[in-house]
Design a protein around this motif. Structure first.
Motif, PDB file in Angstrom:
ATOM      1  N   LEU A 106       0.845  -1.178   0.000  1.00  0.00           N
ATOM      2  CA  LEU A 106       0.000   0.000   0.000  1.00  0.00           C
ATOM      3  C   LEU A 106       0.884   1.232   0.000  1.00  0.00           C
ATOM      4  O   LEU A 106       1.837   1.332   0.779  1.00  0.00           O
ATOM      5  CB  LEU A 106      -0.929   0.012   1.215  1.00  0.00           C
ATOM      6  CG  LEU A 106      -1.820   1.257   1.317  1.00  0.00           C
ATOM      7  CD1 LEU A 106      -3.264   0.870   1.611  1.00  0.00           C
ATOM      8  CD2 LEU A 106      -1.310   2.223   2.384  1.00  0.00           C
ATOM      9  N   VAL A 107       0.563   2.183  -0.897  1.00  0.00           N
ATOM     10  CA  VAL A 107       1.350   3.409  -1.035  1.00  0.00           C
ATOM     11  C   VAL A 107       0.417   4.592  -0.820  1.00  0.00           C
ATOM     12  O   VAL A 107      -0.579   4.740  -1.535  1.00  0.00           O
ATOM     13  CB  VAL A 107       2.003   3.502  -2.431  1.00  0.00           C
ATOM     14  CG1 VAL A 107       2.994   4.659  -2.474  1.00  0.00           C
ATOM     15  CG2 VAL A 107       2.698   2.197  -2.803  1.00  0.00           C
ATOM     16  N   GLN A 167       3.897  -4.597   2.963  1.00  0.00           N
ATOM     17  CA  GLN A 167       4.784  -3.480   2.626  1.00  0.00           C
ATOM     18  C   GLN A 167       3.969  -2.190   2.550  1.00  0.00           C
ATOM     19  O   GLN A 167       2.958  -2.117   1.860  1.00  0.00           O
ATOM     20  CB  GLN A 167       5.500  -3.726   1.301  1.00  0.00           C
ATOM     21  CG  GLN A 167       6.549  -2.657   0.970  1.00  0.00           C
ATOM     22  CD  GLN A 167       7.315  -2.967  -0.310  1.00  0.00           C
ATOM     23  OE1 GLN A 167       6.842  -3.698  -1.156  1.00  0.00           O
ATOM     24  NE2 GLN A 167       8.514  -2.404  -0.436  1.00  0.00           N
ATOM     25  N   ILE A 168       4.444  -1.175   3.275  1.00  0.00           N
ATOM     26  CA  ILE A 168       3.770   0.123   3.317  1.00  0.00           C
ATOM     27  C   ILE A 168       4.780   1.207   2.953  1.00  0.00           C
ATOM     28  O   ILE A 168       5.904   1.204   3.443  1.00  0.00           O
ATOM     29  CB  ILE A 168       3.175   0.403   4.711  1.00  0.00           C
ATOM     30  CG1 ILE A 168       2.173  -0.692   5.098  1.00  0.00           C
ATOM     31  CG2 ILE A 168       2.517   1.770   4.767  1.00  0.00           C
ATOM     32  CD1 ILE A 168       1.766  -0.654   6.562  1.00  0.00           C
ATOM     33  N   ILE A 169       4.357   2.118   2.089  1.00  0.00           N
ATOM     34  CA  ILE A 169       5.216   3.230   1.680  1.00  0.00           C
ATOM     35  C   ILE A 169       4.421   4.516   1.862  1.00  0.00           C
ATOM     36  O   ILE A 169       3.298   4.631   1.372  1.00  0.00           O
ATOM     37  CB  ILE A 169       5.685   3.081   0.225  1.00  0.00           C
ATOM     38  CG1 ILE A 169       6.481   1.779   0.060  1.00  0.00           C
ATOM     39  CG2 ILE A 169       6.533   4.280  -0.207  1.00  0.00           C
ATOM     40  CD1 ILE A 169       6.829   1.433  -1.374  1.00  0.00           C
ATOM     41  N   THR A 170       5.003   5.483   2.570  1.00  0.00           N
ATOM     42  CA  THR A 170       4.308   6.711   2.939  1.00  0.00           C
ATOM     43  C   THR A 170       5.036   7.925   2.382  1.00  0.00           C
ATOM     44  O   THR A 170       6.233   8.086   2.613  1.00  0.00           O
ATOM     45  CB  THR A 170       4.226   6.836   4.475  1.00  0.00           C
ATOM     46  OG1 THR A 170       3.681   5.630   5.022  1.00  0.00           O
ATOM     47  CG2 THR A 170       3.376   8.015   4.882  1.00  0.00           C
ATOM     48  N   LYS A 171       4.291   8.762   1.667  1.00  0.00           N
ATOM     49  CA  LYS A 171       4.877  10.006   1.146  1.00  0.00           C
ATOM     50  C   LYS A 171       4.676  11.131   2.147  1.00  0.00           C
ATOM     51  O   LYS A 171       3.597  11.294   2.715  1.00  0.00           O
ATOM     52  CB  LYS A 171       4.217  10.387  -0.185  1.00  0.00           C
ATOM     53  CG  LYS A 171       4.878  11.586  -0.867  1.00  0.00           C
ATOM     54  CD  LYS A 171       3.973  12.254  -1.886  1.00  0.00           C
ATOM     55  CE  LYS A 171       2.986  13.180  -1.217  1.00  0.00           C
ATOM     56  NZ  LYS A 171       2.242  14.034  -2.153  1.00  0.00           N
ATOM     57  N   VAL A 172       5.751  11.916   2.365  1.00  0.00           N
ATOM     58  CA  VAL A 172       5.639  13.103   3.217  1.00  0.00           C
ATOM     59  C   VAL A 172       6.184  14.301   2.450  1.00  0.00           C
ATOM     60  O   VAL A 172       7.146  14.193   1.686  1.00  0.00           O
ATOM     61  CB  VAL A 172       6.384  12.937   4.559  1.00  0.00           C
ATOM     62  CG1 VAL A 172       5.771  11.826   5.377  1.00  0.00           C
ATOM     63  CG2 VAL A 172       7.866  12.683   4.345  1.00  0.00           C
ATOM     64  N   GLY A 187       6.147   2.063   7.562  1.00  0.00           N
ATOM     65  CA  GLY A 187       6.957   1.525   6.475  1.00  0.00           C
ATOM     66  C   GLY A 187       8.004   2.495   5.965  1.00  0.00           C
ATOM     67  O   GLY A 187       8.577   3.286   6.727  1.00  0.00           O
ATOM     68  N   SER A 188       8.239   2.465   4.656  1.00  0.00           N
ATOM     69  CA  SER A 188       9.222   3.345   4.026  1.00  0.00           C
ATOM     70  C   SER A 188       8.636   4.743   3.863  1.00  0.00           C
ATOM     71  O   SER A 188       7.482   4.897   3.469  1.00  0.00           O
ATOM     72  CB  SER A 188       9.623   2.803   2.651  1.00  0.00           C
ATOM     73  OG  SER A 188      10.160   1.504   2.756  1.00  0.00           O
ATOM     74  N   VAL A 189       9.435   5.747   4.163  1.00  0.00           N
ATOM     75  CA  VAL A 189       9.008   7.139   4.014  1.00  0.00           C
ATOM     76  C   VAL A 189       9.758   7.753   2.842  1.00  0.00           C
ATOM     77  O   VAL A 189      10.994   7.689   2.781  1.00  0.00           O
ATOM     78  CB  VAL A 189       9.274   7.946   5.300  1.00  0.00           C
ATOM     79  CG1 VAL A 189       8.929   9.420   5.094  1.00  0.00           C
ATOM     80  CG2 VAL A 189       8.464   7.372   6.466  1.00  0.00           C
TER      81      VAL A 189
END
Length: 453
Positions: free
Chosen positions: A299-300, A323-328, A343-345
Motif C-alpha cells: 500500500l502506497v 509493505q507500506i510506503i508513505t509520502k511526506v 513503512g518506508s518514508v
C-alpha cells in the motif's frame, strides 16, 4: 559561485537552506514578500520580489553575473520561460527547471536547447522510480544504488524479534554470514558511526552497504521473507500516482488507485485503462476494507496531506499489509514519523533537492566531481560516489596509511564488476569507483576532499 533560485516554495526554501550553508552566493526570487522576508531572516541570501520570468526582475537579480539559475516555482510554464529568458540574457548561464506535467516531458527533452536548459527535473517521476524499486525489491525501508547497480546502501530497522537485536557488531558475521558494512546507525534521532563494540538495539535504523547478492543473503539469514508484489493499492490520484501506476502496470503488477475527486478519476481511468480506479475517500477504513486492503501486497499513500498519508499507513499496518510506503512533504522534523510503523518514508522534495545539490557541487568542482549523491540518516549523513582518476591522490596506498578526515568512511571500492567492502589493507586505483559516507556537516566535493593532507 552565484546562484539564483526562482521560487521560494518547499523545494526552493530547502535549497536555500542547504546551499547558503555551503557558502554559495544566493539570490532568491518570489512574488510573495512575506515568504521572502522569512527566508532572509533564516538564511544568508539576497531577495528579489517579482515574476521570475520577467527580464526586469532577472536584471534586478543580476542574472548576467550568475553562474546557475534554478527555477522551482509551482508552474512548469513559468519555470521554462524563466530559464529561456535567463539564457537569452546570459548565454553562459546553467539552468535547471522543475517540470512536473507529464504532457511536457517529451517536448521539453527534445527542445531543451531552445529552452536553454542544462537540466530538467521531475520530482514526482523520480519519486515514482524510487517507490517502484522498493516494491520490486522489498525487505528494506530505503535503497540507494551506486556503481551502476553493483553497490547499494539500504536502510533496515531493528525489530525486537530480530536476530540483530542486542547483537554486538563484532559478532555480526556469525549471524548474517555475508559481507556487509553497517556504515551508520540512527538511534533516538542521532546518527552514530559504530565500531565493533557497538551493540544494536530495538528500533535502531541501520544503513548497510553491500552488493545486491549479499543483501539477498542478509534478508534470508535474518528471516525476512519477501515475495514479488502482485497487487498494489495507491491512495491518492495525483501526478506521482500516475507515474507509479504506469511503471507498475508495465511490470505486470495489478494496481488499484483510490481518488476522492471524480473528475480526476475519469482522467486516470482514461490514461490508465488497465488500472482499477476507485472513486472514494482513501481515509475511510470501510472503503479500504471493501477493496481488500488486508490482502494487497503493498500500500502506497500518496495524497497531498501528510497527516492523512500517515493515518492511512497506520491503519494498513494494523491490517497486516506486508509493505507500506508513505509520502511526506514536510521532513524538517520527522522524529515522530520514525517511531511510527508506517513503512518506508519517501519525500519528493528531498529527492529533488538532492539531485540539484549534486549538480551544483559538480558545477563548482568539475574535475573529480561526485557521480552520485544520496542523503541518508534523515539528512545527517551523505553517501557519495566518485570515480578515481589521474588527479586522485594516494592511489595504490593502503587505507590504513591514509589520513582520512574524521566522520568520513570509505564503504565500497569497485573495480569492473568486482565490488569489495574495504578494510585497512584495501587500496583504490585509477578507474575504480569509490563510495564514501560522510557527515552532512562537511561538504565533500571531490575524493581528494576526504584527506587531511
Amino acid at each position: 559561485m552565484k546562484i539564483i533560485i526562482a521560487g521560494d516554495g518547499k523545494v526552493g526554501s530547502t535549497l536555500a537552506k542547504q546551499l547558503s550553508a555551503e557558502g554559495y552566493d544566493l539570490t532568491l526570487i518570489d512574488e510573495k514578500s512575506k515568504v521572502l522576508e522569512m527566508s532572509e531572516e533564516r538564511y544568508d541570501i539576497m531577495a528579489v520580489q517579482g515574476n521570475c520570468a520577467s527580464m526586469d526582475v532577472l536584471e534586478n537579480a543580476k542574472v548576467r553575473e550568475t553562474d546557475l539559475l534554478i527555477a522551482v516555482t509551482n508552474a512548469d510554464e513559468v519555470n521554462l520561460l524563466c530559464c529561456m529568458t535567463a539564457h537569452g540574457m546570459n548565454p553562459k548561464i546553467h539552468t535547471i527547471a522543475r517540470v512536473r506535467n507529464p504532457e511536457y516531458t517529451k517536448q521539453v527533452y527534445e527542445m531543451r536547447e531552445l529552452f536553454g536548459l542544462s537540466m530538467m527535473i521531475n520530482p514526482e517521476k523520480s519519486t515514482a522510480a524510487e517507490i517502484e524499486r522498493l516494491i520490486k525489491y522489498p525487505g528494506f525501508l530505503k535503497r540507494d544504488t551506486f556503481a551502476r547497480g553493483r553497490v547499494e546502501i539500504v536502510e533496515l530497522r531493528v525489530e525486537g524479534s530480530s536476530k540483530l537485536c542486542n547483537l554486538a557488531l563484532n559478532d555480526l558475521g556469525s549471524v548474517i554470514k555475508c559481507s556487509i558494512l553497517i556504515c551508520t546507525v540512527l538511534r533516538d534521532g542521532k546518527a552514530i558511526a559504530p565500531n565493533g563494540h557497538f551493540v544494536l538495539k530495538e528500533n535502531d535504523r541501520l544503513f548497510v552497504t553491500a552488493s545486491p547478492d549479499n543483501l539477498a543473503i542478509l534478508l534470508k539469514n535474518l528471516g525476512i521473507v519477501t515475495h514479488r508484489a502482485k497487487r498494489v493499492m495507491i491512495c491518492g490520484g495525483g501526478r506521482l500516482s500516475f507515474y507509479l501506476a504506469q511503471a507498475l502496470l508495465a511490470g505486470g503488477i495489478a494496481v488499484q488507485i483510490i481518488e476522492i475527486d471524480h473528475e480526476r478519476c475519469v482522467q486516470l481511468a482514461t490514461l490508465l485503462p488497465d488500472a482499477d480506479v476507485i472513486h472514494g475517500d482513501a481515509s475511510n477504513e470501510f472503503l479500504l476494507g471493501g477493496e481488500g486492503v488486508s490482502s494487497c501486497d503493498a500500500l502506497v499513500t500518496l495524497t497531498g496531506v501528510d497527516e492523512m498519508n500517515t493515518m492511512i499507513s497506520l491503519y494498513a499496518n494494523t491490517c497486516g499489509v506486508p509493505q507500506i510506503i508513505t509520502k511526506v512533504g514536510r521532513i524538517e522534523n520527522n522524529t515522530l514519523l520514525n517511531s511510527l510503523p508506517i513503512g518506508s518514508v519517501v519525500s519528493p522534495k528531498a529527492l529533488c533537492s538532492n539531485a540539484i545539490v549534486q549538480y551544483v557541487r559538480a558545477l563548482k568542482n568539475q574535475t573529480g566531481a561526485a557521480r552520485a549523491m544520496h542523503s541518508i540518516a534523515d539528512g545527517q549523513a551523505e553517501a557519495i560516489e566518485f570515480l578515481v582518476d589521474e588527479s586522485t591522490m594516494h592511489c595504490g596506498e593502503p587505507l590504513k596509511q591514509l589520513h582520512i578526515k574524521r566522520n568520513v568512511l570509505v564503504v565500497s571500492i569497485s573495480s569492473g564488476y568486482r565490488q569489495t567492502i574495504p578494510n585497512g589493507d584495501s587500496a583504490f586505483y585509477v578507474g575504480n569507483i569509490v563510495v564514501i559516507v560522510s557527515s552532512a556537516k562537511q561538504v565533500i566535493y571531490s575524493l581528494n576532499d576526504i584527506f587531511e593532507d
